[in-house]
Design a protein around this motif. Structure first.
Motif, PDB file in Angstrom:
ATOM      1  N   PHE A  65      43.552  34.595  35.694  1.00  0.00           N
ATOM      2  CA  PHE A  65      43.770  35.168  37.023  1.00  0.00           C
ATOM      3  C   PHE A  65      43.339  34.148  38.079  1.00  0.00           C
ATOM      4  CE2 PHE A  65      42.950  38.641  34.022  1.00  0.00           C
ATOM      5  CZ  PHE A  65      44.147  39.341  34.144  1.00  0.00           C
ATOM      6  N   LEU A 119      38.572  35.014  32.664  1.00  0.00           N
ATOM      7  CA  LEU A 119      39.218  35.581  33.850  1.00  0.00           C
ATOM      8  C   LEU A 119      39.814  34.496  34.748  1.00  0.00           C
ATOM      9  CD1 LEU A 119      36.581  38.318  34.778  1.00  0.00           C
ATOM     10  CD2 LEU A 119      38.864  38.700  33.845  1.00  0.00           C
ATOM     11  N   THR A 169      35.699  39.050  46.928  1.00  0.00           N
ATOM     12  CA  THR A 169      37.057  38.775  46.425  1.00  0.00           C
ATOM     13  C   THR A 169      38.032  38.462  47.558  1.00  0.00           C
ATOM     14  OG1 THR A 169      37.801  41.092  46.524  1.00  0.00           O
ATOM     15  CG2 THR A 169      36.657  40.381  44.520  1.00  0.00           C
ATOM     16  N   LEU A 191      35.406  40.779  41.248  1.00  0.00           N
ATOM     17  CA  LEU A 191      36.022  42.097  41.126  1.00  0.00           C
ATOM     18  C   LEU A 191      35.503  42.829  39.895  1.00  0.00           C
ATOM     19  CD1 LEU A 191      38.126  43.951  42.454  1.00  0.00           C
ATOM     20  CD2 LEU A 191      39.853  42.922  40.952  1.00  0.00           C
ATOM     21  N   SER A 213      38.559  37.157  40.538  1.00  0.00           N
ATOM     22  CA  SER A 213      38.403  38.185  39.499  1.00  0.00           C
ATOM     23  C   SER A 213      36.976  38.264  38.969  1.00  0.00           C
ATOM     24  CB  SER A 213      39.377  37.915  38.349  1.00  0.00           C
ATOM     25  OG  SER A 213      39.148  36.651  37.768  1.00  0.00           O
TER      26      SER A 213
END
Length: 494
Positions: A164, A160, A96, A171, A168
Motif C-alpha cells: 500500500f 503494508l 494518514t 491506519l 497504512s
C-alpha cells in the motif's frame, strides 16, 4: 479458602486487553523504522525531519508520563487507558492525511499525548489485578507482547508499505484502538488508588522539567546544548524535587529512592534502554540500505530477536521461582553485552542472526525481572505513578540513545565517507541510496558498517555497566510479597 477466592475471575481477560493496548503503542514506535525510505521519497523528509517525526512523540510522551500516571491513580486507570486509546487512535488517523513532514510531526506529538495516558495504565492495572503468586507470569506475558511488538512493527509495517503506502502503518492503529476500547469497557473493572488531593505545582514542574530535559538531550548532539532550555530543565526538576519533599500529597514520593531495589532497577533499566534504544533503528537501516532487503524482508529479518526473547521470558518465569531477580538481571545484561559484541563484528545477515538470538535471550531474562523488581518496591496504591516512573526512565534512556548514538552514528558515517561524495550522500546512507550511484553507495555501505560497529560497542559498555550496577545495588533476595491489591485500591463497578 479456595486458591482463587477474592481474585477477579476476569483477570486473564483483563491481561489480554492490556496486551492489546500495549501492542498498539509498541508497534507504532518501531514501525516507523521501515517507513523511513518511503517518508524520504513521498514526503520529501530530510534526516532532520525523520528525527523529529520520531522524537516529537518521545518529547511529549516523556514529559507527560508522571502526570498521567498520577491522574490514573486518582481518576481511574481504565478511564485513562480508554482516553489514551481514543486520542492515540484519532491522532493516528490524522497522521494518514499528512502531506508535509510537519503534518506528520504534529500528529506524532498528539499521539504522544495518547501514549502517555495509555502506557502507565497498562502496567498499573496489571500490578493491581494480579496477586504476587501470579504477577510474574502476567508480567512475562506483558513483556512478551512488548518484545513481539518491537519486531512485529517492522515486519507488519514492511508488508503494508510494499503493498500500500506509508499511510497504512498509521491506519492500522485505528481498528486496534477501537477493539481495545470496547474490550476494556466489557471486561475490565475500574480501579483507582485512595482519594488524594491533586498536586498542580508538581504537575507543572514535572511536565516542564521532563520536556525540557528530553529536548536538550535530543538537540545537543546536532546543535550543542541549548543553555536556556537546560537551565529551565534544571530549575524545574530541582524545584520539583524540593516541592515533592514538602507537599503532603506528592506526585512522586521521593522516599521510593531509598529502596535499593527501586533505585537499582531504575538505573539498570535506564542503562539497558540507552544501550538498546537505537539498535532497531540501526539494524533496520542496515538490513535495507546495506544488505539491500525490502521492507518486509527487513522486518522478517528481525524475528530471531522476538522469538528468543519470547522463549526466555518464560524461562525467566521458571527460574524466578529458584533464583533472585538480581541474578536474572545481571546474567541477562551480561548476555546482552555478548550480543552487542557480536553485532560490532557482524559481517552479514547470519552473524547478525546469531547476535539477535543472543540479545533476545538476554533481554528476555533481564527485562521482566528488572520491571518486576521496580514495581515490587512501589506501594500498590501508587501503581500508576510507579508505572509512569518506569516508563519515564525507559523513555529518557531511549531519547538519550537515539540522540547520542544517533549523533555518533551520523558523525562516524560522515567521517568515513569520501570527501568527493555528494553532500546529501555524506549526510545519510538513505540519501546515498536515493542517489543511486553504485560507487557512492558502496562507500556509504562501508561507512555505515563502521558506524554500526562503534554503536554496538557502546551497547556493550552500557550493558556491562547496567549489570555491574544491578550486582552492586539490587538486593540478593526477592522482596516480600506485596499486600493484596484489594486492601489498597478501590474498585468501581462498571
Amino acid at each position: 479458602m479456595s486458591e482463587h477466592a477474592g481474585r477477579d475471575p476476569r483477570r486473564w481477560w483483563v491481561l489480554v486487553v492490556l496486551c492489546l493496548s500495549l501492542m498498539v503503542l509498541v508497534i507504532d514506535t518501531t514501525v516507523l523504522n521501515v517507513a523511513i525510505p518511503s517518508l524520504m521519497t513521498d514526503l520529501g523528509a530530510t534526516p532532520s525531519d525523520i528525527q523529529w517525526i520520531i522524537n516529537a512523540y518521545v518529547l511529549v510522551y516523556a514529559g507527560l508520563l508522571l502526570t498521567t500516571g498520577n491522574l490514573s491513580d486518582r481518576y481511574g486507570r481504565r478511564r485513562l487507558l480508554v482516553l489514551g486509546l481514543a486520542v492515540f487512535g484519532g491522532a493516528s488517523l490524522l497522521a494518514t492525511l499528512a502531506t508535509q513532514p510537519w503534518h506528520l510531526i504534529s500528529a506524532r506529538a498528539l499521539m504522544g499525548v495518547g501514549g502517555a495516558m495509555l502506557m502507565p495504565s497498562t502496567l498499573s492495572i496489571l500490578i493491581t489485578t494480579f496477586e504476587d503468586d501470579e504477577r510474574r507470569k502476567a508480567m512475562a506475558a506483558w513483556s512478551v507482547v512488548a518484545t513481539v511488538g518491537v519486531i512485529g512493527g517492522p515486519t507488519l509495517g514492511g508488508f503494508l508499505i510494499e503493498r500500500f503506502s506509508w499511510n497504512s502503518v498509521f491506519l492500522l492503529n485505528v481498528p486496534v484502538a477501537v477493539i481495545a476500547i470496547v474490550a476494556a469497557y466489557a471486561l475490565m473493572p475500574e480501579r483507582r488508588g485512595p482519594e488524594r488531593s491533586l498536586d498542580p505545582l508538581g504537575v507543572l514542574l514535572s511536565t516542564v522539567g521532563l520536556t525540557a530535559l528530553v529536548y536538550v538531550v535530543i538537540e545537543a548532539p546536532q546543535q550543542g546544548v541549548n543553555l536556556p532550555v537546560a537551565v529551565i530543565a534544571a530549575v524545574a526538576l530541582g524545584g520539583f524535587a524540593l516541592w515533592e519533599r514538602r507537599t503532603p500529597h506528592p506526585m512522586l514520593p521521593l522516599e521510593l529512592f531509598r529502596s535499593r531495589d527501586f533505585t537499582g532497577a531504575s538505573f539498570s533499566i535506564l542503562l539497558m534502554s540507552f544501550g538498546i534504544g537505537a539498535v532497531m533503528l540501526m539494524l533496520t537501516q542496515y538490513l535495507q540500505f546495506v544488505l539491500g532487503y525490502g521492507a518486509t524482508q527487513a522486518g522478517l529479518g528481525l524475528l530471531p530477536y522476538a522469538l528468543a526473547a519470547t522463549v526466555f521470558n518464560y524461562v525467566g518465569v521458571a527460574l524466578g521461582q529458584k533464583v533472585s531477580n538480581r541474578t536474572l538481571v545481571v546474567v541477562g545484561l551480561a548476555v546482552m553485552a555478548v550480543s552487542f559484541a557480536g553485532l560490532a563484528m557482524t559481517g552479514g545477515y547470519w552473524s547478525m542472526f546469531a547476535s539477535m538470538l543472543v540479545m533476545g535471550a538476554g533481554g528476555g531474562l533481564a527485562g521482566p525481572a528488572a520491571y518486576t523488581t521496580l514495581m515490587g518496591a512501589v506501594p500498590v496504591e501508587r501503581a500508576g505513578a510507579g508505572s509512569a516512573l518506569n516508563d519515564t526512565v525507559q523513555q529518557v534512556g531511549m531519547a538519550l540513545s537515539i540522540a547520542v548514538l544517533g549523533s555518533v552514528l551520523a558523525g562516524v558515517y560522515t567521517a568515513r565517507m569520501p570527501h568527493s561524495a555528494p553532500a546529501a550522500a555524506r549526510e545519510s546512507i538513505g540519501q546515498a541510496v536515493v542517489l543511486g550511484d553504485p560507487a557512492v553507495l558502496a562507500a556509504a555501505r562501508d561507512a555505515f558498517g563502521a558506524a554500526m560497529s562503534l554503536g554496538s560497542w557502546v551497547g556493550v559498555a552500557c550493558s556491562l555497566a547496567a549489570a555491574a550496577l544491578a550486582m552492586a545495588v539490587l538486593r540478593r533476595t526477592a522482596p516480600a510479597p506485596a499486600p493484596a491489591p484489594a486492601r489498597e485500591d478501590s474498585e468501581v463497578t462498571g
